[in-house]
Design an enzyme around this catalytic site. Structure first.
Site, PDB file in Angstrom:
ATOM      1  N   LYS A  84      -9.021  -7.891  15.850  1.00 44.73           N
ATOM      2  CA  LYS A  84     -10.244  -8.622  15.352  1.00 44.73           C
ATOM      3  C   LYS A  84     -10.213  -9.982  15.498  1.00 44.73           C
ATOM      4  CE  LYS A  84      -9.987  -9.006  10.316  1.00 44.73           C
ATOM      5  NZ  LYS A  84     -10.633  -8.701   9.173  1.00 44.73           N
TER       6      LYS A  84
ATOM      7  N   THR B 104       0.905  -1.191   0.097  1.00 51.06           N
ATOM      8  CA  THR B 104      -0.063   0.078  -0.023  1.00 51.06           C
ATOM      9  C   THR B 104       0.938   1.231  -0.029  1.00 51.06           C
ATOM     10  OG1 THR B 104      -1.708  -1.241   1.061  1.00 51.06           O
ATOM     11  CG2 THR B 104      -1.631   1.221   1.184  1.00 51.06           C
TER      12      THR B 104
ATOM     13  N   CYS C 136      -3.984  -1.838   8.581  1.00 54.03           N
ATOM     14  CA  CYS C 136      -4.405  -1.212   7.428  1.00 54.03           C
ATOM     15  C   CYS C 136      -5.194   0.319   7.638  1.00 54.03           C
ATOM     16  CB  CYS C 136      -5.179  -2.082   6.554  1.00 54.03           C
ATOM     17  SG  CYS C 136      -4.234  -3.521   5.629  1.00 54.03           S
TER      18      CYS C 136
END
Length: 443
Positions: A329, A121, A266
């Site tokens: 998560k 990214t 992210c």
């Protein structure tokens, strides 16, 4: 095809395993000899469901190899994928040090025509920078190999990355070269057998698409968390509100689950990076600044509610809180920017003791909290409840969804449960005799 994957982190290793699964010959390059040694021994250093057997299968069949030598990876390669880290700088900008380092090495070592693919990214303009570096190194060698730099951002969810790669919603390719686009179509054809999922656009548009996608999802999360906070104050139930708005096809149900805020590698990094890009371009990113601010507030929210609850009892100092879930998560051991870190740090700063459990992130948590004597990481989810004053659920692991509530109640000093993921029914918890506090509902 013969592929070189540079970097065996999360994106690199998943990409390598999936490309090899489809019959390509893949060489993974990493500068860490210990990681390469483990991978060559069949040991995968990243927790991702389904990844280890896929790596081991392709390695055993000879389609997937690992090395520390970039020259070996580039030997005969059709494409070289840059999959190295792009950590955030202190000002929120994207640190391209590793990307530029790899680009320079490619320019020094390539011996034939090559397609270089930015899969990390990276901010808008990075492909141009990579192109300039490779060209500079080739010129210094007196060589003139043809090459193209393509942007191919990843859209992988941690915990479901294999499915995302094998059956993608879309494959974004940024290039101005029809030849490069043709090669990428051929490479990705096995992943899009039912329909053409390849979207070809300009390089800068592809780079921007990655940031725009992640920032859109982060915006949805912060939006529903903002609504949840208002619901708590006015007596509405965010679960009903979510059902009401999610039924609108223009909104949908995805990413409007209220909770403890987004984390991971992210969303936090990419929101900061796009804010920095906007500001350096002369644009004030008001919405993105609000998304980040709401998320920071949401990460503190459950800690504040716990402090408010115990305030009439002399505060949280000296009391013990059981915590279920530490990863940002479920289905990952990743604790980068995890809400659990913010919550635990805030409560221990006030003198509260923490006994925490996570099925896969325990070792990472021990490292993070190694200097905090008030934090104990326990290997049994019910043992953390024994003698604790309350239980807090932070991560939505499946094994927490239908636990033994009678056992929990017998172990806690009082039946108090804080639910940061809204896993349980308030009515059911009331029937079981719990004082129950969740997100987006007046308690």
């Amino acid at each position: 095809m013969k592929l070189c994957i540079i970097g065996t982190g999360y994106v690199g290793l998943v990409s390598a395993a999936c490309f090899a699964e489809m019959g390509n010959s893949v060489t993974c390059v990493d500068v860490n000899p210990d990681v390469v040694k483990k991978l060559n021994a069949g040991s995968v250093h990243i927790f991702e469901p389904g990844l280890a057997p896929m790596v081991q299968r392709s390695r055993a069949d000879g389609r997937l190899t690992f090395t520390t030598e970039l020259a070996q990876g580039l030997d005969g390669a059709d494409c070289a994928f840059i999959c190295v880290g792009t950590p955030p700088g202190e000002d929120g900008s994207c640190d391209l040090h590793y990307v530029e380092q790899v680009a320079r090495q490619i320019g020094r070592l390539m011996e034939k025509e090559l397609i270089v693919v930015d899969k990390s990214t990276v901010p808008v303009g990075t492909a141009d920078r990579v192109t300039a570096i490779i060209r500079e190194e080739l010129k210094a060698r007196g060589r003139d190999f043809a090459f193209e730099v393509v942007s191919n951002p990843e859209f992988l969810k941690e915990g479901d990355a294999i499915a995302d790669f094998m059956k993608p919603d879309r494959v974004v390719i940024g290039t101005g070269s029809e030849k490069a686009a043709s090669v990428m179509r051929e490479l990705y054809a096995p992943f899009a057998r039912t329909r053409d999922k390849l979207i070809v656009m300009g390089v800068r548009s592809a780079e921007m698409t990655k940031y725009a996608a992640n920032c859109m999802l982060a915006t949805k999360i912060s939006f529903i968390n903002e609504i949840a906070t208002i619901c708590e104050r006015v007596g509405a139930d965010v679960r009903d509100v979510r059902t009401g708005i999610g039924s609108d096809s223009r909104i949908g149900y995805q990413f409007i689950y209220p909770g403890v805020g987004y984390g991971g590698s992210c969303f936090p990094k990419d929101v900061k990076a796009l804010i920095h890009t906007a500001e350096t371009s002369g644009v004030e990113p008001m919405l993105l600044n609000a998304v980040e601010a709401v998320n920071a507030r949401q990460k503190r929210h459950m800690a504040e509610r716990i402090q408010e609850y115990f305030a009439p009892q002399g505060g949280v100092k000296g009391k013990t809180l059981a915590v279920w879930g530490l990863a940002f998560k479920a289905n990952t051991d990743d604790m980068r920017e995890a809400a659990a870190i913010s919550i635990i740090s805030a409560l221990t700063a006030e003198g509260m003791k923490i006994r925490a459990f996570d099925p896969v992130a325990a070792d990472n948590a021990r490292h993070i909290f190694r200097d905090n004597p008030l934090v104990e990481i326990v290997d049994d989810q019910y043992a953390v409840c024994d003698g604790s004053q309350a239980l807090l659920v932070v991560t939505e692991w499946n094994q927490f969804r239908n636990p033994d509530f009678d056992r929990i109640k017998s172990l806690l000093t009082a039946p108090i449960l804080f639910d940061g993921r809204n896993l349980y029914s308030p009515a059911v918890m009331a029937d079981r005799g719990f004082a129950y506090f969740c997100i987006g509902r007046k308690n």
